[in-house]
Design a protein around this motif. Structure first.
Motif, PDB file in Angstrom:
ATOM      1  N   ARG A 196     -12.153   1.944 -11.747  1.00 49.49           N
ATOM      2  CA  ARG A 196     -12.609   1.288 -10.961  1.00 49.49           C
ATOM      3  C   ARG A 196     -10.647   0.769 -10.924  1.00 49.49           C
ATOM      4  O   ARG A 196     -10.646   0.278 -12.204  1.00 49.49           O
ATOM      5  CB  ARG A 196     -12.550   0.569  -9.882  1.00 49.49           C
ATOM      6  CG  ARG A 196     -13.408   0.951  -9.088  1.00 49.49           C
ATOM      7  CD  ARG A 196     -14.907  -0.571  -8.331  1.00 49.49           C
ATOM      8  NE  ARG A 196     -14.007  -0.807  -8.223  1.00 49.49           N
ATOM      9  CZ  ARG A 196     -14.532  -3.139  -7.650  1.00 49.49           C
ATOM     10  NH1 ARG A 196     -15.577  -2.855  -8.475  1.00 49.49           N
ATOM     11  NH2 ARG A 196     -14.006  -3.751  -6.972  1.00 49.49           N
TER      12      ARG A 196
ATOM     13  N   TRP B 108      -1.313  -3.187  -5.389  1.00 46.75           N
ATOM     14  CA  TRP B 108      -0.874  -3.904  -4.736  1.00 46.75           C
ATOM     15  C   TRP B 108       0.596  -2.802  -4.726  1.00 46.75           C
ATOM     16  O   TRP B 108       1.103  -2.534  -5.503  1.00 46.75           O
ATOM     17  CB  TRP B 108      -0.811  -4.851  -4.394  1.00 46.75           C
ATOM     18  CG  TRP B 108       0.420  -5.185  -4.980  1.00 46.75           C
ATOM     19  CD1 TRP B 108       1.726  -5.060  -5.471  1.00 46.75           C
ATOM     20  CD2 TRP B 108       0.793  -6.267  -6.465  1.00 46.75           C
ATOM     21  NE1 TRP B 108       2.245  -6.235  -6.610  1.00 46.75           N
ATOM     22  CE2 TRP B 108       1.686  -6.254  -6.852  1.00 46.75           C
ATOM     23  CE3 TRP B 108      -0.523  -6.732  -7.512  1.00 46.75           C
ATOM     24  CZ2 TRP B 108       2.051  -7.051  -8.653  1.00 46.75           C
ATOM     25  CZ3 TRP B 108      -0.707  -7.027  -8.794  1.00 46.75           C
ATOM     26  CH2 TRP B 108       0.848  -6.961  -9.322  1.00 46.75           C
ATOM     27  N   GLY B 109       0.631  -2.795  -3.013  1.00 54.51           N
ATOM     28  CA  GLY B 109       1.829  -1.797  -2.264  1.00 54.51           C
ATOM     29  C   GLY B 109       1.933  -1.524  -1.283  1.00 54.51           C
ATOM     30  O   GLY B 109       0.863  -1.408  -0.778  1.00 54.51           O
TER      31      GLY B 109
ATOM     32  N   ARG C  83       5.438   3.858  -3.350  1.00 52.98           N
ATOM     33  CA  ARG C  83       4.661   3.102  -4.324  1.00 52.98           C
ATOM     34  C   ARG C  83       3.172   3.561  -4.095  1.00 52.98           C
ATOM     35  O   ARG C  83       2.024   4.095  -5.710  1.00 52.98           O
ATOM     36  CB  ARG C  83       4.433   1.329  -4.166  1.00 52.98           C
ATOM     37  CG  ARG C  83       4.023   0.708  -5.396  1.00 52.98           C
ATOM     38  CD  ARG C  83       4.507   0.586  -6.384  1.00 52.98           C
ATOM     39  NE  ARG C  83       5.669  -0.469  -5.740  1.00 52.98           N
ATOM     40  CZ  ARG C  83       5.795  -2.343  -5.543  1.00 52.98           C
ATOM     41  NH1 ARG C  83       4.679  -2.509  -5.860  1.00 52.98           N
ATOM     42  NH2 ARG C  83       7.298  -2.590  -4.956  1.00 52.98           N
ATOM     43  N   ASN C  84       1.995   3.620  -3.752  1.00 52.36           N
ATOM     44  CA  ASN C  84       0.685   3.865  -3.542  1.00 52.36           C
ATOM     45  C   ASN C  84       0.962   5.789  -3.786  1.00 52.36           C
ATOM     46  O   ASN C  84       0.145   6.120  -4.685  1.00 52.36           O
ATOM     47  CB  ASN C  84       0.002   3.964  -1.972  1.00 52.36           C
ATOM     48  CG  ASN C  84       0.310   2.726  -1.904  1.00 52.36           C
ATOM     49  OD1 ASN C  84      -0.181   2.052  -2.408  1.00 52.36           O
ATOM     50  ND2 ASN C  84      -0.363   2.348  -0.635  1.00 52.36           N
ATOM     51  N   GLU C  85       1.995   5.916  -3.175  1.00 54.13           N
ATOM     52  CA  GLU C  85       1.622   7.774  -3.715  1.00 54.13           C
ATOM     53  C   GLU C  85       2.398   7.804  -5.211  1.00 54.13           C
ATOM     54  O   GLU C  85       1.542   8.164  -5.614  1.00 54.13           O
ATOM     55  CB  GLU C  85       2.991   8.499  -2.978  1.00 54.13           C
ATOM     56  CG  GLU C  85       2.716   9.245  -1.938  1.00 54.13           C
ATOM     57  CD  GLU C  85       3.916   8.958  -0.769  1.00 54.13           C
ATOM     58  OE1 GLU C  85       4.595  10.550  -1.391  1.00 54.13           O
ATOM     59  OE2 GLU C  85       4.008   9.210   0.830  1.00 54.13           O
TER      60      GLU C  85
ATOM     61  N   ASN D 141      -1.145   6.806  -7.420  1.00 60.79           N
ATOM     62  CA  ASN D 141      -1.813   7.977  -6.624  1.00 60.79           C
ATOM     63  C   ASN D 141      -1.345   8.793  -8.107  1.00 60.79           C
ATOM     64  O   ASN D 141      -2.288   9.884  -9.076  1.00 60.79           O
ATOM     65  CB  ASN D 141      -2.592   8.207  -5.871  1.00 60.79           C
ATOM     66  CG  ASN D 141      -2.931   7.169  -5.103  1.00 60.79           C
ATOM     67  OD1 ASN D 141      -3.775   7.084  -5.750  1.00 60.79           O
ATOM     68  ND2 ASN D 141      -3.114   7.471  -3.686  1.00 60.79           N
TER      69      ASN D 141
ATOM     70  N   GLU E  51     -11.477   4.991  -9.797  1.00 57.89           N
ATOM     71  CA  GLU E  51     -12.082   4.796  -8.407  1.00 57.89           C
ATOM     72  C   GLU E  51     -10.475   4.042  -7.746  1.00 57.89           C
ATOM     73  O   GLU E  51     -10.410   2.685  -8.376  1.00 57.89           O
ATOM     74  CB  GLU E  51     -12.951   4.629  -8.069  1.00 57.89           C
ATOM     75  CG  GLU E  51     -14.395   5.525  -7.713  1.00 57.89           C
ATOM     76  CD  GLU E  51     -15.684   4.880  -8.337  1.00 57.89           C
ATOM     77  OE1 GLU E  51     -15.768   3.925  -6.598  1.00 57.89           O
ATOM     78  OE2 GLU E  51     -16.953   5.610  -8.747  1.00 57.89           O
ATOM     79  N   ARG E  52      -9.914   4.581  -6.504  1.00 56.16           N
ATOM     80  CA  ARG E  52      -8.676   4.145  -6.333  1.00 56.16           C
ATOM     81  C   ARG E  52      -8.573   3.140  -5.490  1.00 56.16           C
ATOM     82  O   ARG E  52      -9.470   3.372  -4.390  1.00 56.16           O
ATOM     83  CB  ARG E  52      -7.273   4.264  -6.449  1.00 56.16           C
ATOM     84  CG  ARG E  52      -7.146   4.971  -7.632  1.00 56.16           C
ATOM     85  CD  ARG E  52      -7.408   7.109  -6.998  1.00 56.16           C
ATOM     86  NE  ARG E  52      -7.301   7.918  -8.106  1.00 56.16           N
ATOM     87  CZ  ARG E  52      -6.878   8.830  -8.423  1.00 56.16           C
ATOM     88  NH1 ARG E  52      -5.527   9.270  -7.694  1.00 56.16           N
ATOM     89  NH2 ARG E  52      -6.322   9.638  -9.026  1.00 56.16           N
ATOM     90  N   GLU E  53      -8.479   1.406  -5.361  1.00 55.89           N
ATOM     91  CA  GLU E  53      -8.600   0.719  -4.428  1.00 55.89           C
ATOM     92  C   GLU E  53      -6.864   0.104  -4.224  1.00 55.89           C
ATOM     93  O   GLU E  53      -6.224  -0.063  -4.716  1.00 55.89           O
ATOM     94  CB  GLU E  53      -9.615  -0.688  -4.980  1.00 55.89           C
ATOM     95  CG  GLU E  53     -10.577  -0.397  -4.981  1.00 55.89           C
ATOM     96  CD  GLU E  53     -11.702  -1.592  -5.476  1.00 55.89           C
ATOM     97  OE1 GLU E  53     -11.056  -2.099  -4.901  1.00 55.89           O
ATOM     98  OE2 GLU E  53     -12.670  -0.776  -6.034  1.00 55.89           O
ATOM     99  N   PHE E  54      -6.083  -0.003  -2.805  1.00 57.56           N
ATOM    100  CA  PHE E  54      -4.708  -0.404  -2.452  1.00 57.56           C
ATOM    101  C   PHE E  54      -5.253  -1.141  -1.466  1.00 57.56           C
ATOM    102  O   PHE E  54      -5.382  -0.696  -0.340  1.00 57.56           O
ATOM    103  CB  PHE E  54      -3.807   0.368  -3.039  1.00 57.56           C
ATOM    104  CG  PHE E  54      -3.920   1.955  -2.864  1.00 57.56           C
ATOM    105  CD1 PHE E  54      -4.261   2.723  -3.349  1.00 57.56           C
ATOM    106  CD2 PHE E  54      -3.370   2.368  -1.801  1.00 57.56           C
ATOM    107  CE1 PHE E  54      -4.716   3.865  -2.502  1.00 57.56           C
ATOM    108  CE2 PHE E  54      -3.272   3.288  -0.889  1.00 57.56           C
ATOM    109  CZ  PHE E  54      -3.961   4.580  -1.495  1.00 57.56           C
TER     110      PHE E  54
ATOM    111  N   ASP F  12      -1.421  -4.249   0.137  1.00 56.31           N
ATOM    112  CA  ASP F  12      -0.282  -5.106   0.623  1.00 56.31           C
ATOM    113  C   ASP F  12      -0.544  -5.934   0.030  1.00 56.31           C
ATOM    114  O   ASP F  12      -2.041  -6.699  -0.528  1.00 56.31           O
ATOM    115  CB  ASP F  12      -0.061  -5.426   1.434  1.00 56.31           C
ATOM    116  CG  ASP F  12      -0.468  -6.393   2.721  1.00 56.31           C
ATOM    117  OD1 ASP F  12      -1.378  -5.950   3.443  1.00 56.31           O
ATOM    118  OD2 ASP F  12      -0.002  -7.528   2.187  1.00 56.31           O
TER     119      ASP F  12
ATOM    120  N   LEU G  12      -9.551  -9.463  -4.038  1.00 59.38           N
ATOM    121  CA  LEU G  12      -9.305 -10.601  -5.651  1.00 59.38           C
ATOM    122  C   LEU G  12      -9.978 -10.888  -5.679  1.00 59.38           C
ATOM    123  O   LEU G  12     -11.330 -11.006  -6.474  1.00 59.38           O
ATOM    124  CB  LEU G  12      -7.874  -9.449  -5.796  1.00 59.38           C
ATOM    125  CG  LEU G  12      -8.685  -8.811  -7.356  1.00 59.38           C
ATOM    126  CD1 LEU G  12      -9.034  -7.937  -8.116  1.00 59.38           C
ATOM    127  CD2 LEU G  12      -6.951  -9.382  -8.115  1.00 59.38           C
TER     128      LEU G  12
END
Lengths: 453, 333, 294
Positions: A57, A61-62, A66-68, A71, A87-90, A92, A100
């Motif tokens: 995992r 944050w973002g 930023r997420n793009e 990824n 496995e991604r979790e994001f 703000d 967390l």
């Protein structure tokens, strides 16, 4: 038979079974939770070597852009390592840390956890992260291209390296050049001091249009204080307590109060309604000439200002110097590996990949602070397609990094205790509820009681 | 229409019911024999637990455990990230003696409850009464009044509220038309709480909907009968509508008060989670949240939560005790 | 059975001449619209702002967009690795399950408390009310631990199963208050017709409680649709995200925030709720008159 009555008929038997399960679970949740905060990895040293496979995992944050790019880097890593899934979790920034901490209650931290120096020791003091030095020694993670003083910002209070910083943010003084010109004044000199800033702001205030202030009222901004103390050679923290003197803080707030009373700054009420997103700050909306802001926000603030259509231009400068030299410090973000991680080799390989892969660094393009890998930084600066304001941002970082800024190690409880109390304490001063001396003394008592835990 | 409901309706609507009409199981009891009565009540109890079973499962499985655990935590020092340590009554003692922000949050919350609860109730009942009249385009109006409640807690609301009550907001623009110089209502410690009261009243839709649904259950012929007797609008409201609405007024008073005591989202969103300026919007649960999740003092936060439970429990008990004097149910004689 | 119908179309204070009536109606509509304009200003402003270019979002207090663009809708919809299509579908699935579960479970429990006698009734009722008094922030952590033990993280179970188990006492209490206003004579008449408790519940209480069921459905829909914390904790993978998580990802204090797309998607996300409101309000308002006793 309708749904309702069939459910009514079937429930009792299920209820007994589910009830028993429930009682069991309730007990296991109530027993003080052997699972809570415990770490399966134990005391064994982890060198990060092993087969890079399976899933892990990854959390950061973002927002949108930023997420793009994050990824995209994760995709690159998956492509380079067959059989690996991330496995991604994001979320703000605020939501990220809230989640967390809840995950932490169940020993459920993501294998690759994004961290900042300001929060790091909340976790290291609870022994939740793995020291990364053995992984560097074993060659699982290479950090050769990250300058030593930048790498040090990933160290805990015990001196171990817990985070490999990939992006370094700094605060800058964002100044509305156009308003300064219109007021008939010069820009601040290259190497200006706090005294210069005060007299410069006072001077231009006299010639500003109604409703525009020379400065924001930033006496309650923790980062500004940190840079002031650094510039004056004061220690920020010592043995999990405040390292600077009460007198120094009295002096600092006295300076702000004089500016405020002279009408050079915005009012405390205005400050309290200012949105937290830097691109909505007063300086981004042309109603304040200068304010401290994260260096990477310049580009977005300029966009907001462009929307007003009055052609004003922003520039960013280093923060003011003091007796001890320049005041800028670096705030780095990076990745840590929790002790509860069940796929340490993959986590280590990802951190190594992020720190060294050229293509990925180009894609990420310093989206969260200037890239810490010097080779990547050079490459980005040399890129002709780099937007002008982003280039200035990176150049300023380079300049600050070259001046060997002090490394601040934030004690556990910093974010919650120090930042929150500091802002509130200055509010009490600026709304004229208590004297400066009183607020300082209360602040010291409150913070020293709360830090280190 | 089924036979049962028809029969029931005939019973109900054939003029006023004679006082000796059997009402409920208890009133019918004299006819039954004791044994069959006992059998029936046992059957009723089984049926009741059948109906209650989803709730009971939920209670045991999902609700009671976490609640009791939080009670246990209130006697510990618990930082979320390492196991809790028993400290006895320390958290409660600290709350009472040595926490000025706790006192601030109690004051802010009481003020908010006292001002916003009556305001919400009056506004929602008033609008519900108006919307219960025959009017064209009624459904559109109802939806329109309800709209603010849909967005009240979203991230966008902080930005919108600044557009209204900020220094440059529309409210000050309107005041300026009348020559009044405004201020930053959100940023000023003396007015910040009242902008949240307005926010709460603004999102009165849920309370209004409950009143509206209740008003639809007031039988029309009761109004007509009273009308024929020459009762005016206000007398009809006072003597016909109001008594029949009391169960829902009771409900709304209780729920609005509990919600106001537990108010969190508005202050969290509008003040960026700080409760500022100067603690002026530091709601009780916001402070609880700060302690629990920012300062990682979940033990202390749990103690605060249970202190609130005691206060709300006393309030609820008092309200229920008062109910017998003014709440009228259809299942009573 | 029109005699038991609620007041419709006939104003309570409408005994005078028809011209007076017309004036009154116009005045009322006028007042209504003025009040609504004031109340809805923030929302209308948001809709207006959603059509402005991204960097002009906050430049005006006016409701009219000025420079008109659809970019915010286009950019917002295709944010990140998944589009809002995905988030809308996820939200709809979760929300509809929650509505069904909550309405059924709370109606069942409400009927028992409102109409039946059973041992420990007062105690259980007090316990039910008691579960509403504890702020949810302190049960958040134990619940997370529980759902984690059950391996329910990254499934929709933590969000939907509780609804089928009537864990939201607010709605049980609401049902109780509604059902208690119904006259007991109805139950007795049904019992004389040979109905058992299930029959009474189905044939008498449920039809007459349509407004309460509608209210519960509506509130559950809205609460679930707008919930942020639950999905944040339990739906970590982006392919599981709900609309609120999508909206939240437009803002970030450490990077770039996209206010225009935020307002555009916030406007769109109101659509299902408003739609559901119009669907549900037939139940709410026409309740007894049409659905109940036909």
């Amino acid at each position: 038979m309708t749904i309702q009555s069939s459910i009514t008929r079937r429930w009792p038997r299920r209820a007994v079974a589910a009830g028993a399960l429930g009682a069991l679970l309730a007990v296991s949740a109530c027993a003080g939770g052997t699972s809570i905060g415990e770490t399966p990895a134990g005391e064994e040293v982890q060198d990060g070597q092993g087969e890079v496979t399976g899933s892990a995992r990854l959390a950061w944050w973002g927002s949108g852009q930023r997420n793009e790019v994050t990824n995209a880097v994760a995709d690159n890593f998956e492509a380079a390592n067959e059989g690996v899934t991330l496995e991604r979790e994001f979320a703000d920034f605020g939501a990220y840390f809230q989640r967390l901490n809840v995950q932490g209650t169940s020993g459920n931290l993501p294998c690759i956890t994004q961290m900042q120096g300001r929060q790091l020791n909340d976790y290291t003091s609870r022994d939740l992260f793995l020291p990364l030095d053995p992984m560097i020694e074993s060659g699982a993670i290479t950090v050769d291209d990250i300058p030593e003083e930048v790498l040090d910002t990933g160290r805990g209070t015990d001196g171990n390296l817990y985070v490999v910083p990939y992006g370094a943010a700094y605060d800058a003084l964002v100044v509305n050049e156009t308003l300064v010109e219109q007021a008939g004044s010069e820009m601040l000199p290259e190497d200006y001091t706090w005294d210069d800033l005060v007299s410069w702001a006072t001077e231009i205030q006299a010639n500003l249009p109604e409703g525009v202030n020379a400065l924001s009222l930033s006496g309650g901004r923790p980062n500004f204080l940190i840079s002031y103390m650094a510039a004056n050679g004061e220690t920020l923290f010592e043995n999990d307590q405040l390292g600077f003197s009460e007198e120094a803080l009295v002096e600092y707030w006295t300076m702000w109060e004089e500016l405020r009373k002279a009408g050079v700054t915005a009012t405390p009420a205005q400050m309290s309604e200012q949105p937290e997103q830097p691109e909505q700050s007063y300086v981004s909306r042309g109603v304040t000439v200068a304010d401290t802001a994260p260096g990477n926000s310049l580009i977005n603030s300029q966009k907001t200002l462009d929307g007003l259509g009055n052609g004003q231009k922003l520039v960013s400068l280093r923060l003011p110097s003091g007796e001890a030299g320049p005041g800028n410090v670096l705030f780095t973000s990076g990745f840590a590996i929790p002790k509860s991680c069940d796929n340490i080799p993959t986590a280590a390989a990802f951190i190594d990949f992020w720190a060294n892969d050229d293509e990925s660094a180009a894609v990420f393009a310093s989206s969260n602070g200037a890239v810490t890998n010097s080779r990547h930084l050079e490459a980005q600066l040399a890129n002709p397609e780099l937007p002008e304001l982003r280039k200035k941002d990176l150049e300023l970082y380079q300049e600050i990094a070259a001046s060997e800024p002090p490394t601040v190690v934030y004690p556990p409880g910093y974010q919650a205790t120090f930042e929150e109390s500091f802002t509130r304490a200055y509010e009490r001063v600026s709304f004229e509820e208590v004297s400066i001396e009183q607020a300082v003394s209360d602040f010291f008592t409150e913070v020293n009681a709360g830090l280190g835990s | 229409m089924t036979d049962t409901t028809k029969a029931a309706q005939t019973a109900l609507l054939s003029g006023s019911l004679p006082p000796d009409t059997p009402s409920g199981g208890r009133a019918m009891a004299p006819v039954d024999r004791t044994a069959s009565r006992r059998r029936r009540s046992r059957r009723e109890a089984w049926a009741a637990f059948g109906f209650l079973s989803p709730w009971i499962v939920g209670l045991l499985l999902l609700t009671i455990g976490p609640m009791l655990y939080s009670l246990y935590l209130s006697f510990t020092k618990y930082d979320l990230l390492s196991p809790p340590v028993w400290v006895g009554l320390e958290n409660y003692g600290r709350m009472a003696a040595a926490d000025p922000r706790f006192i601030d949050s109690v004051q802010v919350t009481f003020l908010y409850v006292v001002v916003s609860v009556p305001a919400v109730l009056i506004a929602s009942l008033g609008v519900a009464l108006v919307l219960n009249q025959g009017m064209k385009a009624l459904s559109v109006y109802r939806a329109a009044f309800y709209l603010p409640s849909l967005i009240g807690g979203s991230v966008a609301i902080a930005l919108l509220w600044r557009q209204v009550f900020g220094q440059e907001g529309i409210f000050n623009q309107v005041l300026a038309v009348f020559g009044i110089e405004g201020q930053s209502w959100i940023g000023n410690p003396n007015s910040a709480l009242y902008t949240l009261v307005v926010l709460n009243v603004w999102t009165f839709g849920s309370t209004m909907i409950i009143f509206l649904a209740g008003l639809r259950q007031v039988p029309r012929e009761l109004h007509e009968a009273a009308s024929v007797d020459g009762a005016g609008v206000f007398r009809r409201f006072r003597h016909v509508t109001l008594p029949l609405l009391t169960p829902l007024i009771f409900f709304n008073i209780l729920m609005t008060t509990i919600n106001a005591f537990q108010a969190f989202t508005p202050a969290y969103v509008v003040s960026n989670g700080s409760g500022g300026p100067l603690n002026s919007t530091l709601f009780y649960t916001l402070y609880l949240y700060q302690r629990g999740f920012a300062n990682l003092e979940m033990g202390y936060a749990s103690a605060m939560a249970w202190a609130l439970v005691v206060v709300l429990g006393i309030f609820t008990a008092l309200l229920f005790a008062s109910a017998r004097f003014w709440v009228h149910y259809g299942d009573e004689r | 059975m029109t005699t038991y119908a609620p007041v419709r179309r006939k104003p309570l204070f409408g005994r005078s001449m028809s011209r007076n009536k017309a004036v009154l109606a116009i005045t009322r509509h006028f007042l209504m619209i003025v009040v609504l304009l004031v109340i809805l200003y923030p929302l209308l402003w948001m809709v207006g702002a959603s059509f402005r270019p991204a960097n002009e979002t906050f430049t005006t207090l006016s409701l009219w967009p000025g420079t008109f663009t659809l970019d915010n809708y286009r950019d917002g919809w295709t944010l990140g690795s998944f589009t809002f299509t995905r988030y809308f579908l996820n939200s709809l699935l979760i929300t509809l399950l929650c509505v069904v579960g909550n309405v059924i479970a709370c109606a069942l429990a409400g009927y028992a408390f409102a109409r039946l006698e059973f041992p420990f009734k007062r105690t259980l009722f007090a316990v039910m009310l008691g579960t509403m008094l504890l702020p949810y922030h302190v049960t958040l952590v134990p619940q997370y631990v529980l759902f984690n033990e059950l391996a329910w993280i990254n499934t929709i179970l933590p969000l939907t199963v509780p609804k089928f188990l009537a864990t939201d006492a607010f709605f049980i209490f609401l049902m109780v208050q509604f059902m208690r206003t119904l006259p007991r004579e109805l139950d007795d008449a049904a019992r004389l017709d040979g109905c058992g408790h299930v029959g009474i519940f189905r044939r008498v209480i449920l039809p007459l409680s349509i407004p309460a069921l509608g209210t519960t459905a509506l509130f559950t829909f809205i609460n679930t649709w707008n919930d942020f914390l639950g999905p944040l904790l339990y739906l970590n993978r982006p392919e599981l995200w709900t609309v609120t998580q999508g909206l939240n990802s437009f803002l970030d204090a450490t990077g770039q925030s996209s206010f225009g797309p935020l307002f555009a998607m916030a406007t769109l996300s109101l659509a299902p709720v408003v739609g559901f409101f119009f669907a549900a309000q037939r139940l709410l308002i026409e309740g007894i008159a049409t659905s109940g006793l036909k």
